[in-house]
Scaffold this motif. Structure first.
Motif, short mmCIF file in Angstrom:
data_model
loop_
_atom_site.label_atom_id
_atom_site.label_comp_id
_atom_site.label_asym_id
_atom_site.label_seq_id
_atom_site.Cartn_x
_atom_site.Cartn_y
_atom_site.Cartn_z
N THR A 117 0.67 -1.06 -0.17
CA THR A 117 -0.16 0.16 0.00
C THR A 117 0.93 1.25 -0.11
O THR A 117 0.06 2.42 -0.07
CB THR A 117 -1.07 -0.08 1.99
OG1 THR A 117 -0.49 -0.13 2.82
CG2 THR A 117 -1.91 -0.79 0.88
N GLY A 118 2.41 0.64 0.23
CA GLY A 118 2.81 2.12 0.39
C GLY A 118 4.39 1.87 0.20
O GLY A 118 5.10 1.32 1.34
N ALA A 122 12.32 4.74 5.51
CA ALA A 122 12.06 4.83 7.20
C ALA A 122 12.26 6.87 7.73
O ALA A 122 13.45 7.02 8.23
CB ALA A 122 12.77 3.32 7.87
N GLY A 123 10.94 6.78 8.45
CA GLY A 123 11.04 8.45 8.99
C GLY A 123 11.11 9.07 8.08
O GLY A 123 11.31 10.10 8.64
N ARG A 124 11.75 9.35 7.10
CA ARG A 124 11.69 10.05 5.99
C ARG A 124 10.81 10.24 4.78
O ARG A 124 10.14 9.28 4.20
CB ARG A 124 13.23 10.33 5.18
CG ARG A 124 13.93 9.55 6.23
CD ARG A 124 14.51 11.53 7.02
NE ARG A 124 16.01 11.34 7.88
CZ ARG A 124 15.68 10.43 9.03
NH1 ARG A 124 15.00 10.61 9.55
NH2 ARG A 124 17.12 10.87 9.62
N ASP A 125 9.59 11.31 5.19
CA ASP A 125 8.66 11.62 3.89
C ASP A 125 9.43 12.52 2.68
O ASP A 125 10.73 12.09 2.63
CB ASP A 125 7.55 12.10 4.41
CG ASP A 125 7.84 13.46 5.02
OD1 ASP A 125 9.13 14.22 4.02
OD2 ASP A 125 7.34 14.33 5.49
N ARG A 126 8.97 12.25 1.49
CA ARG A 126 9.62 13.08 0.25
C ARG A 126 10.04 13.57 0.57
O ARG A 126 11.28 14.76 -0.20
CB ARG A 126 8.95 12.44 -0.88
CG ARG A 126 7.70 13.24 -1.18
CD ARG A 126 7.00 13.16 -1.83
NE ARG A 126 7.60 13.72 -3.23
CZ ARG A 126 7.59 12.98 -4.63
NH1 ARG A 126 6.37 12.59 -4.49
NH2 ARG A 126 7.28 13.57 -5.44
N ILE A 127 9.87 14.75 1.57
CA ILE A 127 10.49 16.03 1.61
C ILE A 127 11.85 15.71 2.01
O ILE A 127 12.85 16.97 1.91
CB ILE A 127 9.46 17.18 2.41
CG1 ILE A 127 7.94 17.03 1.29
CG2 ILE A 127 10.05 18.55 2.67
CD1 ILE A 127 7.35 18.16 2.45
N PHE A 137 14.50 1.34 3.27
CA PHE A 137 12.62 1.53 2.41
C PHE A 137 12.28 1.16 3.54
O PHE A 137 12.67 0.43 4.30
CB PHE A 137 13.07 1.06 1.09
CG PHE A 137 13.66 1.50 0.79
CD1 PHE A 137 12.79 2.29 -0.26
CD2 PHE A 137 15.16 1.19 0.01
CE1 PHE A 137 13.88 3.16 -1.00
CE2 PHE A 137 15.57 1.85 -1.44
CZ PHE A 137 14.80 2.84 -2.21
N VAL A 138 11.09 1.79 3.92
CA VAL A 138 9.61 0.97 4.42
C VAL A 138 9.14 0.91 4.12
O VAL A 138 8.15 1.71 3.14
CB VAL A 138 9.74 2.11 5.85
CG1 VAL A 138 8.75 3.28 5.70
CG2 VAL A 138 8.39 1.02 6.81
N VAL A 139 8.15 -0.31 4.18
CA VAL A 139 6.88 -0.98 2.98
C VAL A 139 6.04 -1.20 3.81
O VAL A 139 5.98 -1.97 4.29
CB VAL A 139 7.38 -2.14 2.24
CG1 VAL A 139 6.83 -2.45 1.02
CG2 VAL A 139 8.51 -2.05 1.22
N SER A 326 4.11 7.01 -3.49
CA SER A 326 4.28 8.82 -3.95
C SER A 326 5.03 9.79 -2.37
O SER A 326 5.27 10.61 -2.73
CB SER A 326 2.58 9.28 -3.15
OG SER A 326 1.78 8.30 -1.75
N GLU A 327 5.87 8.49 -1.29
CA GLU A 327 6.14 8.81 -0.97
C GLU A 327 8.11 8.77 -1.07
O GLU A 327 9.34 9.28 -0.53
CB GLU A 327 6.25 8.57 0.73
CG GLU A 327 4.93 9.02 1.32
CD GLU A 327 4.46 10.73 1.55
OE1 GLU A 327 5.92 11.50 1.05
OE2 GLU A 327 4.18 11.55 0.85
#
Length: 461
Positions: A117-118, A122-127, A137-139, A326-327
């Motif tokens: 689903t995403g 880890a601990g970092r959005d795309r910004i 990576f977190v899945v 998206s992230e």
């Protein structure tokens, strides 16, 4: 763009592969061959879940062109015997005789009923920039039994394909007005007319086929064959094209160096010539209305209203679902939604299946290091994809993850020039791109007789 070296993340983390289709399972096989632990997450209950949905359609490619060398190596250790390399498998054959046995050999490395689903860092959005590449990576995964899970990975290979997101009927790339409301009469797949219930849905009915690629050819040929049988009396098709008909509309015919694909175009031409299908050209669907009897009426952007039909088959290609990424920082071409460095090599206005240069990690890398889109999904909206191309992609990506940059950048696939493949003959009627075939790798026909009894080809019907 130069390919990145392998990540510095802990090697005990797996490489997560999204999708247990041809490219995903081949990726897992290459990773295993290099001593890297893969974890394949498949939303379906079996390997090749998407392929099984077009089990009745045959490939353009032979068995010799749709199996991966690393996968064959694994399978051979389990006693698998490769089918005759010169014959054409159906989607069902491909799934049952190759994909499922490969997944079985991979064993615990494949999980079913696991929908991704995403994906993020880890601990970092795309910004967030700070320390980004040091994070795994977190899945996020939703399981069929209802629970959710968070997994970590050193790299992610998205081989989820495009099958779940077919193109709409609307001429602007959006759903036509009323299209969703008429979903009970619209399908986005080539119908399996060997299924009695499906056959009854179309027998003796008037059906509109929207699209101008291999899938549309297959549907037209199947409906023509149905019309020529006893239970199909009265079956009629209207073929809706956004462009006009030219000498290349039906592909290369006997000049096509992929004979099965050329035969399919000739089958569609026979359906029109024999009166089983009427062609409507220059028609861009604006709305799907209903008449007083509840039949569907296609309304064009120019105000034209076609004669009412009982069913509509929309075959206007596929597009990638990027929502689960998206992230992630992706570098994608604005038009094709393919990796930026890959897009010029696969532009359907310029290239066909056999003129796409073999490519690998250099063309598949993104700003977020360690994320790769492979297989049909890597092509975005371009349909000129061959299974062999996907296998070369994952070989290169696995080598890069293993830190073998020389192998990652080495080209091990030489594609034959396939002759007539691109051009209007395979365009899907959307202004920019040819239609994706039913299987995502050049679907091929099965010989049968239509109309006058001349041998032609249809995609399994």
């Amino acid at each position: 763009m130069n390919a990145p070296a392998t990540t510095d993340l802990p090697v005990d983390l797996p490489v997560i592969v999204i999708g247990a289709g041809p490219a995903g399972l081949a990726a897992a096989a290459h990773l295993v061959d290099r001593g890297i632990t893969p974890l394949v997450l498949e939303a379906g209950r079996f390997a090749g879940a998407a392929v099984r949905e077009w089990a009745h359609v045959r490939l353009f490619s032979t068995w010799g062109e749709v199996t991966d060398p690393a996968a064959e190596k694994l399978l051979a250790q389990a006693g698998w015997r490769k089918p005759d390399a010169t014959t054409y498998p159906s989607g069902g054959d491909w799934a049952e005789q190759y994909l499922q046995p490969l997944a079985d050999v991979l064993g615990e490395h494949v999980r079913y009923g696991a929908t991704v689903t995403g994906v993020s860092r880890a601990g970092r959005d795309r910004i967030v920039d700070a320390d980004r590449e040091a994070q795994p990576f977190v899945v996020h995964v939703a399981h069929a039994e209802g629970c959710e899970e968070r997994l970590f990975a050193r790299a992610v290979i998205d081989a989820s394909g495009t099958w779940s997101t077919p193109g709409p009927a609307g001429g602007s790339g959006l759903h036509a007005l009323g299209e969703r409301a008429a979903s009970d009469r619209i399908t986005y797949r080539v119908p399996n007319l060997k299924d009695p219930a499906v056959r009854a849905r179309y027998a003796g009915k008037h059906t509109a086929v929207i699209g101008a690629g291999a899938s549309a050819f297959t549907a037209l040929a199947c409906l023509a064959d149905l019309a020529a049988t006893g239970d199909g009396t009265g079956t009629k098709a209207v073929w809706v094209l956004r462009r006009g008909i030219s000498g290349s509309t039906f592909g290369g015919g006997t000049a096509d160096r992929i004979p099965a694909r050329g035969a399919l175009g000739l089958a569609a031409k026979a359906a029109v010539d024999d009166g089983h299908a009427d062609a409507v050209t220059g028609f861009r669907t604006h709305a799907v209305a209903r008449d007083e009897a509840g039949r569907l009426v296609l309304v064009g952007e120019d105000g034209r209203r076609l004669e009412p039909v009982d069913e509509v088959i929309v075959l206007t290609g596929f597009r990638p679902d990027l929502s689960l990424l998206s992230e992630i920082r992706l570098g994608l071409d604005d038009r094709l939604q393919a990796p930026t460095a890959l897009a010029p090599l696969i532009d359907p206005n310029q290239h066909s299946c056999g003129t796409v240069h073999p490519h690998g990690v250099n063309e598949l890398s993104h700003p977020d290091k360690g994320i790769y889109l492979v297989g049909m999904k890597s092509y975005g909206r371009a349909p000129t994809f061959l299974a062999m191309t996907g296998y070369e992609q994952v070989r290169s990506v696995a080598a890069a993850i293993a830190g073998d940059q020389e192998a990652a950048e080495r080209v091990e696939l030489i594609l034959p020039e396939t002759g007539v493949c691109g051009g209007a003959g395979l365009f899907d009627d959307s202004e920019a791109a040819p239609a994706a075939d039913s299987g995502g790798c050049c679907a091929a026909p099965t010989p049968l007789k239509i109309g006058t009894g001349a041998p032609v080809a249809a995609g399994g019907c």
